[in-house]
Scaffold this motif. Structure first.
Motif, short mmCIF file in Angstrom:
data_model
loop_
_atom_site.label_atom_id
_atom_site.label_comp_id
_atom_site.label_asym_id
_atom_site.label_seq_id
_atom_site.Cartn_x
_atom_site.Cartn_y
_atom_site.Cartn_z
N GLY A 1 0.79 -1.23 0.00
CA GLY A 1 0.00 0.00 0.00
C GLY A 1 0.82 1.28 0.00
N ARG A 2 2.16 1.17 -0.07
CA ARG A 2 2.98 2.39 -0.11
C ARG A 2 2.86 3.08 -1.46
NH1 ARG A 2 5.94 -1.32 2.57
NH2 ARG A 2 7.23 -1.94 0.79
N ILE A 3 2.44 2.33 -2.48
CA ILE A 3 2.22 2.87 -3.82
C ILE A 3 0.77 2.60 -4.19
CG2 ILE A 3 2.86 2.79 -6.25
CD1 ILE A 3 5.59 1.70 -5.39
N LYS A 4 0.08 3.63 -4.64
CA LYS A 4 -1.30 3.46 -5.13
C LYS A 4 -1.22 3.12 -6.62
CE LYS A 4 -3.30 6.63 -1.74
NZ LYS A 4 -3.72 5.51 -0.88
N GLY A 5 -1.48 1.87 -6.93
CA GLY A 5 -1.30 1.40 -8.29
C GLY A 5 -2.25 1.98 -9.31
N ARG A 6 -3.43 2.42 -8.86
CA ARG A 6 -4.43 2.96 -9.80
C ARG A 6 -4.43 4.48 -9.80
NH1 ARG A 6 -5.16 -1.53 -12.49
NH2 ARG A 6 -6.85 -0.43 -13.56
N ALA A 7 -3.46 5.09 -9.14
CA ALA A 7 -3.43 6.56 -9.04
C ALA A 7 -3.28 7.18 -10.43
CB ALA A 7 -2.27 7.00 -8.15
N GLU A 8 -4.01 8.25 -10.65
CA GLU A 8 -3.91 9.00 -11.90
C GLU A 8 -3.39 10.39 -11.57
OE1 GLU A 8 -3.66 9.51 -15.81
OE2 GLU A 8 -4.24 7.63 -14.81
N PRO A 9 -2.19 10.74 -12.03
CA PRO A 9 -1.59 12.03 -11.68
C PRO A 9 -2.46 13.20 -12.11
CG PRO A 9 0.03 10.58 -12.69
CD PRO A 9 -1.31 9.92 -12.86
N LEU A 10 -2.46 14.23 -11.28
CA LEU A 10 -3.18 15.47 -11.59
C LEU A 10 -2.15 16.52 -12.00
CD1 LEU A 10 -5.73 17.24 -11.60
CD2 LEU A 10 -5.28 17.72 -9.17
N ILE A 11 -2.22 16.97 -13.24
CA ILE A 11 -1.25 17.93 -13.77
C ILE A 11 -1.94 19.26 -14.04
CG2 ILE A 11 0.36 18.44 -15.65
CD1 ILE A 11 0.73 15.42 -16.00
N THR A 12 -1.38 20.32 -13.50
CA THR A 12 -1.92 21.67 -13.71
C THR A 12 -0.79 22.59 -14.17
OG1 THR A 12 -1.55 22.23 -11.38
CG2 THR A 12 -3.73 21.38 -11.97
N SER A 13 -1.19 23.73 -14.72
CA SER A 13 -0.20 24.70 -15.20
C SER A 13 -0.66 26.10 -14.79
CB SER A 13 -0.06 24.60 -16.72
OG SER A 13 0.97 25.43 -17.21
#
Length: 334
Positions: free
Chosen positions: A63-75
């Motif tokens: 559980g130290r890594i969330k395998g289904r995580a989707e990065p949130l990118i902003t500018s």
């Protein structure tokens, strides 16, 4: 050696990617992490290659890594990109952003990428190298859980806090500097412990703040910076870039990357510059300069052999110890 397993790059990529997906990582993230892992392996950075992949696999299970995580990118402004890895891996967030980051740098002359809330970043040089391959000059910095003492101290306050710098040369080659602020990388001390070997006395302190040659004592104590206070000062600068500017955990506050169920929340800072907007014939001039340094002054130029090592691995294959191959394969079967 007898028992070793030789894989083609495609087979090694499939081994890593499949294992990651079998323990819960989304396909896009698994592809990005497997690619970065394989690049490190083929470049000769084996401690950060497939050997390090087992840390990611265990991190996914625990559980130290969330395998289904989707990065949130902003500018927030055109020349800055910010990424929240959402507890996933930095390689995925950077892979999603690096084309746009390169485009922004070529448009504005420079662009910055920051990332936080991720597992440890793996081979830092990989991030800078990908930008240099696009004709950019790049500087990268990252942090993680506290492993190294600061100037004058004996308790861990910084991670190994590496810096990476890359610049394009001619003929597809790059200059690449990738080095930790510590006298030795943590993975090298862990390797020595696994082999039952001692370490040099200037690498680490034990829990009582005394120099030690015992790798197990070192892992319970603190690593030492290279060059004393000078290396520790570089670690502090990296900490400001990688944790301060990104909003990531300070190394003191980052959970262990090897135990528990919480992400280290590491940070990554990348600056990309377009040399074409600063000067003419940059790659040509730099290529001539590094050739002069190497031939006339016997200077070692870091990164030059990276492409050669990768091409050699493509033709000769990637040799893995049987134990490591079986360990990764076991995750594929779970």
């Amino acid at each position: 050696m007898p028992g070793d397993v030789t894989l083609s790059p495609a087979e090694a990529m499939d081994l890593a990617r499949t294992a990651l997906m079998r323990v819960g990582m989304a396909e896009a993230a698994a592809t990005a992490l497997a690619r970065a892992t394989l690049d490190a392996e083929m470049a000769g950075k084996r401690a950060l290659g497939l050997q390090h992949l087992t840390d990611h696999l265990r991190g996914l299970i625990d559980g130290r890594i969330k395998g289904r995580a989707e990065p949130l990118i902003t500018s927030p402004v055109p020349a800055i990109m910010k990424c929240d890895a959402m507890g996933g891996v930095a390689q995925h967030g950077f892979s999603l952003a690096h084309e746009e980051l390169a485009s922004k740098a070529k448009t504005f002359g420079l662009a910055a990428f920051t990332l936080h809330n991720s597992y440890t970043t793996g081979e830092l040089g990989w991030y800078a190298a990908r930008l240099a391959e696009k004709g950019l000059v790049a500087l990268a910095a990252t942090n993680g859980p506290a492993l190294m003492a600061g100037a004058g101290g004996w308790q861990p306050v910084y991670c190994t806090n590496p810096l990476a710098f890359a610049a394009p040369l001619e003929a597809g080659r790059i200059l690449l500097v990738d080095q930790a602020s510590s006298a030795a990388a943590f993975v090298k001390i862990r390797e020595a412990a696994a082999r039952g070997e001692t370490i040099p006395g200037n690498w680490a302190l034990d829990q009582d703040g005394m120099p030690t040659t015992d790798p197990f004592a070192a892992m319970q104590g603190a690593l030492l910076a290279f060059g004393g206070a000078r290396g520790a000062n570089i670690a502090l600068m990296v900490e400001v870039l990688a944790a301060g500017l990104t909003g990531a955990n300070w190394s003191l506050d980052a959970p262990d990357f090897q135990a528990g169920d919480t992400s280290p929340g590491a940070g990554l800072f990348v600056l990309a510059l377009s040399p074409q907007l600063f000067t003419d014939d940059f790659a040509t001039r730099l290529s001539a300069q590094v050739a002069r340094l190497a031939s006339d002054y016997s200077v070692h130029i870091p990164g030059i052999e990276r492409v050669n090592r990768q091409r050699e691995a493509e033709s000769a294959g990637i040799v893995l110890p049987r134990q490591l191959f079986d360990s990764i394969s076991s995750f594929r079967r779970n």
